[in-house]
Design a protein around this motif. Structure first.
Motif, PDB file in Angstrom:
ATOM      1  N   LEU A  35       0.836  -1.189   0.000  1.00  0.00           N
ATOM      2  CA  LEU A  35       0.000   0.000   0.000  1.00  0.00           C
ATOM      3  C   LEU A  35       0.873   1.242   0.000  1.00  0.00           C
ATOM      4  O   LEU A  35       1.838   1.334   0.743  1.00  0.00           O
ATOM      5  N   SER A  36       0.533   2.200  -0.818  1.00  0.00           N
ATOM      6  CA  SER A  36       1.273   3.458  -0.827  1.00  0.00           C
ATOM      7  C   SER A  36       0.654   4.406   0.176  1.00  0.00           C
ATOM      8  O   SER A  36      -0.551   4.460   0.331  1.00  0.00           O
ATOM      9  N   VAL A  46      -9.426   1.139  -0.823  1.00  0.00           N
ATOM     10  CA  VAL A  46      -9.023   1.131   0.576  1.00  0.00           C
ATOM     11  C   VAL A  46      -7.813   0.233   0.813  1.00  0.00           C
ATOM     12  O   VAL A  46      -6.903   0.589   1.561  1.00  0.00           O
ATOM     13  N   CYS A  47      -7.792  -0.936   0.193  1.00  0.00           N
ATOM     14  CA  CYS A  47      -6.625  -1.812   0.311  1.00  0.00           C
ATOM     15  C   CYS A  47      -6.573  -2.731  -0.899  1.00  0.00           C
ATOM     16  O   CYS A  47      -7.591  -2.882  -1.599  1.00  0.00           O
ATOM     17  N   PRO A  48      -5.440  -3.336  -1.199  1.00  0.00           N
ATOM     18  CA  PRO A  48      -5.317  -4.115  -2.433  1.00  0.00           C
ATOM     19  C   PRO A  48      -6.318  -5.256  -2.575  1.00  0.00           C
ATOM     20  O   PRO A  48      -6.774  -5.540  -3.671  1.00  0.00           O
ATOM     21  N   GLN A  49      -6.647  -5.932  -1.485  1.00  0.00           N
ATOM     22  CA  GLN A  49      -7.508  -7.111  -1.599  1.00  0.00           C
ATOM     23  C   GLN A  49      -8.940  -6.883  -1.151  1.00  0.00           C
ATOM     24  O   GLN A  49      -9.781  -7.771  -1.322  1.00  0.00           O
ATOM     25  N   CYS A  50      -9.248  -5.715  -0.573  1.00  0.00           N
ATOM     26  CA  CYS A  50     -10.632  -5.468  -0.160  1.00  0.00           C
ATOM     27  C   CYS A  50     -11.372  -4.687  -1.237  1.00  0.00           C
ATOM     28  O   CYS A  50     -10.776  -3.928  -1.989  1.00  0.00           O
ATOM     29  N   GLU A 107      -4.722   0.974   9.810  1.00  0.00           N
ATOM     30  CA  GLU A 107      -5.504   2.210   9.721  1.00  0.00           C
ATOM     31  C   GLU A 107      -6.342   2.219   8.453  1.00  0.00           C
ATOM     32  O   GLU A 107      -7.525   2.578   8.478  1.00  0.00           O
ATOM     33  N   GLU A 108      -5.744   1.834   7.331  1.00  0.00           N
ATOM     34  CA  GLU A 108      -6.485   1.804   6.074  1.00  0.00           C
ATOM     35  C   GLU A 108      -7.646   0.819   6.139  1.00  0.00           C
ATOM     36  O   GLU A 108      -8.776   1.132   5.754  1.00  0.00           O
ATOM     37  N   VAL A 109      -7.366  -0.385   6.621  1.00  0.00           N
ATOM     38  CA  VAL A 109      -8.374  -1.436   6.619  1.00  0.00           C
ATOM     39  C   VAL A 109      -9.463  -1.179   7.661  1.00  0.00           C
ATOM     40  O   VAL A 109     -10.577  -1.701   7.545  1.00  0.00           O
ATOM     41  N   ALA A 110      -9.193  -0.341   8.647  1.00  0.00           N
ATOM     42  CA  ALA A 110     -10.231   0.002   9.626  1.00  0.00           C
ATOM     43  C   ALA A 110     -11.463   0.574   8.953  1.00  0.00           C
ATOM     44  O   ALA A 110     -12.593   0.360   9.417  1.00  0.00           O
ATOM     45  N   ALA A 158      -4.622  -8.276   3.934  1.00  0.00           N
ATOM     46  CA  ALA A 158      -5.133  -7.125   3.187  1.00  0.00           C
ATOM     47  C   ALA A 158      -4.307  -6.847   1.944  1.00  0.00           C
ATOM     48  O   ALA A 158      -4.776  -6.178   1.014  1.00  0.00           O
ATOM     49  N   GLU A 159      -3.072  -7.352   1.920  1.00  0.00           N
ATOM     50  CA  GLU A 159      -2.146  -7.081   0.825  1.00  0.00           C
ATOM     51  C   GLU A 159      -1.786  -8.306   0.000  1.00  0.00           C
ATOM     52  O   GLU A 159      -1.555  -8.205  -1.206  1.00  0.00           O
ATOM     53  N   ASP A 160      -1.697  -9.453   0.636  1.00  0.00           N
ATOM     54  CA  ASP A 160      -1.101 -10.624   0.011  1.00  0.00           C
ATOM     55  C   ASP A 160      -2.148 -11.474  -0.706  1.00  0.00           C
ATOM     56  O   ASP A 160      -3.066 -12.014  -0.084  1.00  0.00           O
ATOM     57  N   ASN A 161      -1.984 -11.600  -2.015  1.00  0.00           N
ATOM     58  CA  ASN A 161      -2.900 -12.375  -2.844  1.00  0.00           C
ATOM     59  C   ASN A 161      -2.329 -13.783  -3.015  1.00  0.00           C
ATOM     60  O   ASN A 161      -1.668 -14.083  -4.006  1.00  0.00           O
TER      61      ASN A 161
END
Length: 463
Positions: free
Chosen positions: A5-6, A84-88, A190-193, A222-225
């Motif tokens: 996430l950036s 919001v996040c790569p996988q959500c 924080e992002e995934v909240a 939240a990041e790992d696919n």
């Protein structure tokens, strides 16, 4: 390896410090919905009460003006969105086009429970007593407080851990771990909240009388696919069922492969009598070979998205995920007339609800360990909004014993849905490029179609 996430650009804002008490005082709470189903949706953000003229977002716009923009479906004329996040599968509206800073306000500007209830023709009262479970990555120690603010603002009954209404569990079934302290982990949490708050707020809106359960999987999911992430979610589903969840909602998507479409992971997503919903994604038609996991599974209720303006009919959201899963012949109960659109394979979606950030929902979230800038009220969209809402309707209706994947939806009468007949989701892939696929996988039309499934709820008869 998934890209990390950036870090977002965050601007200081006076609204970040606005007290929840201002919100509660300024609104006229209520959940009154249409007493009988109405064939045309007519939600209005104004249903949550009149905002004082002094209430302004960090963009400088009045909350009243933002509410009108949501109601008209024109919010994104002057605002952007970011994932919001790569996988959500969630998006948050930003301060202006090209910005990554969320549009924040001291009062809610998006749709609330009464708006959605009216649009879907729900009964005035909610009598469901079951448990809606949502699964999310990471830990949000502010979640119970933020949920209380959302429910108090809209006049919903309290739902706390002390009362037993709210359960917070780890995917192993134990207590949730401590929040992350390292910089990257704290940033991700924080992002995934926001995703987590969105899920619980939508579950609350769909069934105010239901109990809630939030299950955390590791923040890296939240990041790992990969199959570690899908295995974590599968374990979390089993934990939810073991703790008597009536429905489980997943607002994340991962690449389908032979591991997560077979064996123990496939079995973990099959629980007769439990409605398991999953968002179809926010990137439109996916190419027609594999649909995002777990919305591709036969036993999962695949939830797409619509654009829901106050006036005029709802349309298919241009980014609602749809597609075919060629590993399976059909979803549970999916008739051949539907699977034919995918060359007689599992076709997604099964059903839909509001997912367009242009007609987005109000979400309350304050967890900010990384930036120190609480969001407060934001406007969110994505099929992450529709999946937990549909899960909540299954529990509100209370007919869980007959639930067997999406089977009951396909048995429901046509009048149980508002059919969506306009819009398409071919922004990135085109159905015509895939021989054997029907145009209905990408284009809304009478009856079933890919972006919206059977349509959006029209009362509770389908659930």
């Amino acid at each position: 390896m998934r890209p990390k996430l950036s870090h977002r650009v965050v601007k200081a804002s006076a609204v970040a410090a606005a007290a929840v008490a201002l919100t509660a005082a300024a609104l006229q709470p209520g959940l009154a919905a249409a007493s009988s189903p109405s064939p045309s949706p007519s939600p209005s953000p104004a249903a949550t009460g009149s905002a004082p003229s002094s209430a302004r977002a960090n963009s400088g716009e009045s909350v009243a003006a933002l509410r009108q923009a949501v109601s008209s479906g024109r919010l994104l004329d002057s605002h952007g969105v970011r994932s919001v996040c790569p996988q959500c599968h969630s998006e948050v509206v930003t301060e202006h086009k090209g910005s990554t800073s969320p549009l924040r306000s001291p009062l809610p500007a998006g749709y609330g429970p009464a708006d959605l209830g009216k649009a879907y023709g729900l009964p005035r009262t909610s009598a469901g007593k079951g448990i809606i479970a949502v699964i999310n990555a990471g830990v949000d120690p502010a979640l119970e407080r933020d949920l209380a603010a959302y429910r108090r603002t809209y006049g919903l009954p309290p739902c706390t851990t002390a009362s037993g209404c709210l359960q917070l569990l780890d995917y192993t079934g134990g207590a949730q771990p401590a929040p992350q302290k390292d910089a990257h982990g704290a940033f991700v949490e924080e992002e995934v909240a926001l995703e987590t708050s969105l899920d619980l707020d939508m579950a609350s809106a769909a069934c105010p009388s239901c109990r809630l359960m939030e299950i955390s999987v590791p923040w890296q999911d939240a990041e790992d696919n990969n199959d570690v992430s899908t295995g974590d979610f599968a374990r979390a589903v089993n934990t939810a069922v073991a703790h008597h969840a009536s429905a489980v909602s997943i607002s994340y998507g991962y690449s389908a492969d032979v591991t997560n479409t077979s064996g123990r992971i496939l079995a973990a997503l099959r629980h007769k009598g439990v409605a398991i919903t999953a968002s179809t994604g926010d990137a439109g038609f996916n190419g027609g070979i594999h649909q995002d996991w777990p919305s591709n599974l036969p036993s999962v209720i695949s939830v797409g998205g619509v654009t829901l303006p106050a006036s005029g009919p709802a349309t298919a959201w241009w980014a609602a995920g749809s597609g075919c899963e060629t590993r399976f012949p059909a979803a549970d109960g999916q008739p051949s007339s539907v699977t034919a659109a995918c060359g007689h394979h599992r076709a997604a979606a099964d059903v839909s609800a509001d997912a367009d950030a242009a007609t987005g929902v109000a979400v309350y979230d304050t967890y900010a360990p990384s930036t120190g800038e609480p969001y407060n009220w934001v406007i969110a969209g994505g099929t992450s909004a529709s999946a937990p809402y549909i899960a909540g309707l299954f529990v509100r209706a209370g007919h869980l014993a007959s639930v067997d994947g999406p089977r009951t939806l396909y048995r429901a009468p046509a009048a149980a849905f508002t059919d969506i007949t306009a819009g398409n989701n071919e922004a990135y892939h085109v159905c015509g490029d895939y021989p054997g696929l029907s145009a209905s996988v990408c284009n809304a039309r009478p009856g079933w179609d890919g972006p919206t499934g059977l349509g959006m709820p029209h009362g509770l008869a389908a659930f």
